[in-house]
Motif scaffolding. Structure first.
Motif, short mmCIF file in Angstrom:
data_model
loop_
_atom_site.label_atom_id
_atom_site.label_comp_id
_atom_site.label_asym_id
_atom_site.label_seq_id
_atom_site.Cartn_x
_atom_site.Cartn_y
_atom_site.Cartn_z
N UNK A 151 -4.79 -21.31 12.82
CA UNK A 151 -5.69 -22.12 12.01
C UNK A 151 -7.10 -21.56 11.88
N UNK A 152 -7.38 -20.45 12.58
CA UNK A 152 -8.71 -19.84 12.54
C UNK A 152 -8.74 -18.75 11.47
N UNK A 153 -9.87 -18.61 10.80
CA UNK A 153 -10.02 -17.57 9.79
C UNK A 153 -10.23 -16.22 10.44
N UNK A 154 -9.75 -15.18 9.79
CA UNK A 154 -10.02 -13.81 10.22
C UNK A 154 -10.50 -13.01 9.00
N UNK A 155 -11.27 -11.98 9.26
CA UNK A 155 -11.78 -11.13 8.19
C UNK A 155 -12.03 -9.72 8.72
N UNK A 156 -11.13 -8.82 8.41
CA UNK A 156 -11.23 -7.43 8.89
C UNK A 156 -12.10 -6.64 7.91
N UNK A 157 -13.05 -5.89 8.45
CA UNK A 157 -13.87 -5.01 7.62
C UNK A 157 -14.19 -3.74 8.41
N UNK A 158 -14.73 -2.75 7.68
CA UNK A 158 -15.10 -1.48 8.32
C UNK A 158 -16.49 -1.66 8.93
N UNK A 168 -11.94 1.80 3.26
CA UNK A 168 -12.09 0.45 2.75
C UNK A 168 -10.84 -0.37 3.08
N UNK A 169 -11.06 -1.67 3.25
CA UNK A 169 -9.96 -2.60 3.44
C UNK A 169 -9.53 -3.05 2.06
N UNK A 187 -4.36 -3.62 4.95
CA UNK A 187 -4.27 -2.22 4.51
C UNK A 187 -5.65 -1.59 4.46
N UNK A 188 -5.77 -0.43 5.14
CA UNK A 188 -7.03 0.32 5.15
C UNK A 188 -6.74 1.69 4.54
N UNK A 189 -7.55 2.08 3.56
CA UNK A 189 -7.39 3.38 2.91
C UNK A 189 -8.65 4.21 3.12
N UNK A 190 -8.49 5.46 3.56
CA UNK A 190 -9.61 6.35 3.78
C UNK A 190 -9.52 7.52 2.79
N UNK A 191 -10.66 7.84 2.17
CA UNK A 191 -10.72 8.94 1.19
C UNK A 191 -11.95 9.79 1.47
N UNK A 192 -11.91 11.05 1.07
CA UNK A 192 -13.08 11.91 1.28
C UNK A 192 -14.32 11.29 0.64
N UNK A 193 -15.43 11.34 1.36
CA UNK A 193 -16.66 10.73 0.87
C UNK A 193 -17.60 11.76 0.42
#
Length: 193
Positions: A151-158, A168-169, A187-193
């Motif tokens: 019942x608790x909210x979650x929020x995944x970020x970098x 980015x998520x 889902x987390x996607x990483x790309x050259x910056x």
């Protein structure tokens, strides 16, 4: 003597007095409850049951028990989305002057995780609330540290980007409200910056 010393002495004298007269002392079987946020808890002492409602902080079984009778308070049904346990819930009446168990309840909690693509260097740190998780290079999956209660909210970020990459998520996968199972769809996607 202080009043707190006189009460147990009075109870003991009452017990002895009843025993001398052929009567038996009887005891309430009761206790306290912590953390009961949901309905559905059922406690039992033999065939006697009690159903404390959400928010209840104490209970007493309807049937009193006689001196020398064994008692064993158990959880026969947990409340919805919770797990409860009993401490100090068994013994023999008269061994202590009062019978008082402690029932402790807590929300079920589950992990949050998912998949990662393109992580070729170390340094990625993900965050959920105050819990951070460092993900090693070449990882294809992750699980956040710390469980999330039902019942608790979650929020995944970098929280920290790895050197040379932008991670980015994927929108819609990193936030939600915890249900009755582990979340494995972030889902987390990483790309050259």
């Amino acid at each position: 003597m202080k009043l707190s010393c006189l009460r147990p002495l009075a109870a003991l004298l009452l017990t002895l007095g009843l025993a001398a007269c052929g009567g038996k002392a009887s005891y309430d079987v009761s206790g306290t409850i912590t953390g009961l946020n949901n309905d559905g808890l059922t406690l039992a002492n033999g065939s006697d049951t009690v159903l404390p409602a959400a928010g209840t902080t104490s209970f007493t079984f309807a049937k009193r028990i006689d001196y020398g009778t064994d008692y064993n308070i158990t959880v026969t049904k947990n409340p919805a989305h919770m797990n409860c346990s009993v401490s100090g819930g068994s013994g023999s009446a008269g061994h202590y002057l009062t019978i008082s168990a402690l029932v402790t309840c807590s929300q079920n909690a589950y992990s949050v995780g998912g998949t990662i693509t393109g992580l070729t260097v170390d340094g990625l740190v993900l965050i959920n609330g105050n819990a951070t998780t460092t993900v090693a290079k070449d990882a294809t999956a992750f699980t956040m540290s710390g469980a999330v209660a039902y019942g608790t909210s979650y929020g995944i970020s970098v929280f920290t980007q790895p050197t040379g990459l932008v991670c980015t998520v994927t929108p819609g996968t990193g936030t939600g409200t915890m249900g009755e199972a582990n979340v494995t769809t972030v889902q987390v996607a990483c790309n050259p910056g």
